[in-house]
Design a protein around this motif. Structure first.
Motif, PDB file in Angstrom:
ATOM      1  N   LEU A 145       0.801  -1.232   0.000  1.00 14.89           N
ATOM      2  CA  LEU A 145       0.000   0.000   0.000  1.00 14.89           C
ATOM      3  C   LEU A 145       0.836   1.285   0.000  1.00 14.89           C
ATOM      4  N   GLY A 146       2.148   1.171  -0.040  1.00 15.31           N
ATOM      5  CA  GLY A 146       2.988   2.362   0.067  1.00 15.31           C
ATOM      6  C   GLY A 146       3.424   2.981  -1.236  1.00 15.31           C
ATOM      7  N   ASP A 147       3.146   2.303  -2.364  1.00 17.28           N
ATOM      8  CA  ASP A 147       3.634   2.814  -3.660  1.00 17.28           C
ATOM      9  C   ASP A 147       2.681   2.383  -4.764  1.00 17.28           C
ATOM     10  N   ASN A 148       1.402   2.656  -4.554  1.00 17.38           N
ATOM     11  CA  ASN A 148       0.380   2.211  -5.492  1.00 17.38           C
ATOM     12  C   ASN A 148      -0.263   3.434  -6.155  1.00 17.38           C
ATOM     13  N   LYS A 149      -0.095   3.537  -7.451  1.00 16.60           N
ATOM     14  CA  LYS A 149      -0.565   4.713  -8.190  1.00 16.60           C
ATOM     15  C   LYS A 149      -2.069   4.924  -8.048  1.00 16.60           C
ATOM     16  N   ASP A 150      -2.844   3.847  -8.169  1.00 22.16           N
ATOM     17  CA  ASP A 150      -4.299   3.988  -8.076  1.00 22.16           C
ATOM     18  C   ASP A 150      -4.748   4.327  -6.666  1.00 22.16           C
ATOM     19  N   LEU A 151      -4.062   3.785  -5.670  1.00 19.44           N
ATOM     20  CA  LEU A 151      -4.387   4.162  -4.296  1.00 19.44           C
ATOM     21  C   LEU A 151      -4.063   5.642  -4.079  1.00 19.44           C
ATOM     22  N   GLY A 152      -2.947   6.089  -4.644  1.00 21.65           N
ATOM     23  CA  GLY A 152      -2.613   7.505  -4.551  1.00 21.65           C
ATOM     24  C   GLY A 152      -3.698   8.373  -5.154  1.00 21.65           C
ATOM     25  N   ARG A 153      -4.221   7.967  -6.281  1.00 21.01           N
ATOM     26  CA  ARG A 153      -5.318   8.700  -6.934  1.00 21.01           C
ATOM     27  C   ARG A 153      -6.550   8.742  -6.033  1.00 21.01           C
ATOM     28  N   ILE A 154      -6.874   7.609  -5.430  1.00 19.66           N
ATOM     29  CA  ILE A 154      -8.038   7.534  -4.547  1.00 19.66           C
ATOM     30  C   ILE A 154      -7.866   8.462  -3.345  1.00 19.66           C
ATOM     31  N   LEU A 155      -6.719   8.392  -2.698  1.00 18.78           N
ATOM     32  CA  LEU A 155      -6.486   9.225  -1.520  1.00 18.78           C
ATOM     33  C   LEU A 155      -6.468  10.699  -1.877  1.00 18.78           C
ATOM     34  N   GLU A 156      -5.929  11.039  -3.040  1.00 19.92           N
ATOM     35  CA  GLU A 156      -5.900  12.437  -3.452  1.00 19.92           C
ATOM     36  C   GLU A 156      -7.305  12.988  -3.675  1.00 19.92           C
ATOM     37  N   HIS A 157      -8.237  12.107  -4.061  1.00 22.86           N
ATOM     38  CA  HIS A 157      -9.630  12.558  -4.188  1.00 22.86           C
ATOM     39  C   HIS A 157     -10.158  13.023  -2.830  1.00 22.86           C
ATOM     40  N   LEU A 206       1.760   7.355   1.644  1.00 25.86           N
ATOM     41  CA  LEU A 206       2.938   7.503   0.784  1.00 25.86           C
ATOM     42  C   LEU A 206       2.608   7.234  -0.682  1.00 25.86           C
ATOM     43  N   SER A 207       1.503   6.535  -0.944  1.00 21.43           N
ATOM     44  CA  SER A 207       1.125   6.252  -2.325  1.00 21.43           C
ATOM     45  C   SER A 207       0.749   7.517  -3.093  1.00 21.43           C
ATOM     46  N   THR A 208       0.461   8.607  -2.393  1.00 19.18           N
ATOM     47  CA  THR A 208       0.144   9.845  -3.115  1.00 19.18           C
ATOM     48  C   THR A 208       1.367  10.349  -3.882  1.00 19.18           C
ATOM     49  N   LYS A 209       2.562   9.879  -3.502  1.00 22.26           N
ATOM     50  CA  LYS A 209       3.765  10.270  -4.249  1.00 22.26           C
ATOM     51  C   LYS A 209       3.877   9.507  -5.566  1.00 22.26           C
ATOM     52  N   ALA A 210       3.101   8.429  -5.702  1.00 21.02           N
ATOM     53  CA  ALA A 210       3.182   7.594  -6.896  1.00 21.02           C
ATOM     54  C   ALA A 210       2.208   8.030  -7.985  1.00 21.02           C
ATOM     55  N   GLY A 251      -0.088  11.492  -9.898  1.00 21.29           N
ATOM     56  CA  GLY A 251      -0.102  12.933 -10.124  1.00 21.29           C
ATOM     57  C   GLY A 251       1.283  13.502 -10.341  1.00 21.29           C
ATOM     58  N   ASP A 252       1.590  14.556  -9.586  1.00 18.12           N
ATOM     59  CA  ASP A 252       2.863  15.267  -9.769  1.00 18.12           C
ATOM     60  C   ASP A 252       3.990  14.711  -8.916  1.00 18.12           C
ATOM     61  N   GLY A 253       3.733  13.630  -8.200  1.00 23.03           N
ATOM     62  CA  GLY A 253       4.777  13.002  -7.401  1.00 23.03           C
ATOM     63  C   GLY A 253       4.978  13.608  -6.032  1.00 23.03           C
ATOM     64  N   ASN A 254       4.139  14.572  -5.655  1.00 21.05           N
ATOM     65  CA  ASN A 254       4.264  15.213  -4.353  1.00 21.05           C
ATOM     66  C   ASN A 254       3.460  14.457  -3.293  1.00 21.05           C
ATOM     67  N   PHE A 255       3.927  14.538  -2.072  1.00 20.52           N
ATOM     68  CA  PHE A 255       3.238  13.927  -0.936  1.00 20.52           C
ATOM     69  C   PHE A 255       2.055  14.813  -0.549  1.00 20.52           C
ATOM     70  N   ALA A 256       0.833  14.273  -0.641  1.00 20.83           N
ATOM     71  CA  ALA A 256      -0.372  15.076  -0.442  1.00 20.83           C
ATOM     72  C   ALA A 256      -0.516  15.600   0.980  1.00 20.83           C
ATOM     73  N   TYR A 257       0.106  14.929   1.945  1.00 22.34           N
ATOM     74  CA  TYR A 257      -0.119  15.282   3.352  1.00 22.34           C
ATOM     75  C   TYR A 257       1.089  15.979   3.985  1.00 22.34           C
TER      76      TYR A 257
END
Length: 252
Positions: free
Chosen positions: A132-144, A163-167, A169-175
Motif C-alpha cells: 500500500l505504500g507505492d500504489n498509483k491507483d491508491l494515490g489517486r483515490i487518496l488524493e480525491h 505515501l502512495s500519493t507520491k506515486a 499525479g505530480d509526485g508530491n506527498f499530499a499530506y
C-alpha cells in the motif's frame, strides 16, 4: 442529502518483508505472516454500520483480506473471548453481505464513483507495508478525499498508505505538513527485537515525506491526532476513539 457510503482500504498481502538479523536466516529478507489487525478494522467498522453507513472494501488486486495472526490471539483482547468472537462474527457477516472476500480493485474505482463516498478508512496491521505504500491507483483515490477534504481515518500501519500519493499525479506527498500519528518507530523496534529482524519504519518514512509526526506517551496510550480531514491513531488502543471521531467527522 449527505452520502452514507464509506470506502475501506485493505491490503492483499498475508505477509510483510523483514530483514533477518539473527537466526539461520540472518542477512536474508523473509516473509513474516501478517494481514489486517482485527480490532483496528472491526471496532470502527462496527460504529459505521450501526450509524447506517454502507461500506465498500477495496484492495490493490481484489484478493480476500487476511487477518494478522497476532490480532486474533486472546491475549490481544485481554482475555475477552466474547469481544473476539463478536469481531470475528462481524467479519464473517461482511463476507456474506458486503463483499469482504472480493474487495473492489483500486483500478476499477473511477473518479466519478469516488464522488459518491463520504470518507475513507484504512485499518492497520503490518500488511500495508507489502503493497500500500507505492500504489498509483491508491494515490489517486487518496488524493480525491484529500482534495475534497473528506474525512480520512487511518490507524497503526494504515497511514503508510499515504505515501502512495507520491506515486500518482505530480509526485508530491499530499499530506506534507499534516500532523499524523501512526505505529511509532519505537514500537516497531520492539517488534524487531521479538522477530529478530529489521522492519520498514512507517513513522520515519512519513516524516521524511514531510508529515509532522506526533509521537510520545499519548500515542502509546491510544490518543488520536486530528488535522483538517485526517484523523489518525498509533495502535489498537486508539481503535474505539478513532472510530468515534471518524464517525463524528462524517456526520458533519
Amino acid at each position: 442529502m449527505a452520502s452514507k457510503k464509506v470506502l475501506i482500504i485493505v491490503s492483499d498481502a498475508d505477509h510483510f518483508p523483514i530483514q533477518k538479523t539473527s537466526g539461520s536466516d540472518a542477512g536474508k529478507t523473509v516473509d513474516q505472516p501478517s494481514g489486517y489487525f482485527l480490532m483496528e478494522l472491526a471496532k470502527p467498522l462496527s460504529k459505521l454500520l450501526d450509524a447506517g453507513y454502507e461500506v465498500t472494501f477495496a484492495s490493490p488486486e481484489g484478493k480476500e483480506p487476511t487477518p494478522d495472526p497476532n490480532s486474533e490471539s486472546l491475549l490481544t483482547f485481554a482475555g475477552n473471548f466474547y469481544e473476539r468472537r463478536r469481531e470475528n462474527e462481524l467479519i464473517e457477516r461482511m463476507k456474506k453481505e458486503n463483499g469482504f472476500s472480493h474487495p473492489r480493485k483500486f483500478a476499477d474505482i473511477s473518479d466519478d464513483e469516488l464522488q459518491g463516498f463520504a470518507g475513507v478508512f484504512l485499518p492497520g496491521g503490518h500488511a500495508p507495508l507489502a503493497d500500500l505504500g507505492d500504489n498509483k491507483d491508491l494515490g489517486r483515490i487518496l488524493e480525491h478525499f484529500h482534495g475534497a477534504q473528506k474525512p480520512t481515518g487511518a490507524i497503526c500501519h494504515g497511514p503508510y498508505a499515504f505515501l502512495s500519493t507520491k506515486a500518482s499525479g505530480d509526485g508530491n506527498f499530499a499530506y506534507k505538513g499534516y500532523k499524523i500519528t501512526c505505529w511509532s518507530d519505537q514500537e516497531e523496534k520492539l517488534m524487531e527485537t521479538m522477530l529478530g529482524g529489521e522492519i520498514p519504519k512507517v513513522e520515519a518514512q512519513l516524516k521524511e515525506a514531510g508529515a509532522d509526526m506526533q509521537t510520545g506517551l499519548g500515542e502509546k496510550a491510544g490518543y488520536i491526532t486530528v488535522d483538517r480531514e485526517l484523523v489518525t491513531g498509533g495502535n489498537p488502543l486508539a481503535a474505539d476513539v478513532l472510530g468515534d471521531k471518524f464517525l463524528e467527522m462524517l456526520q458533519k
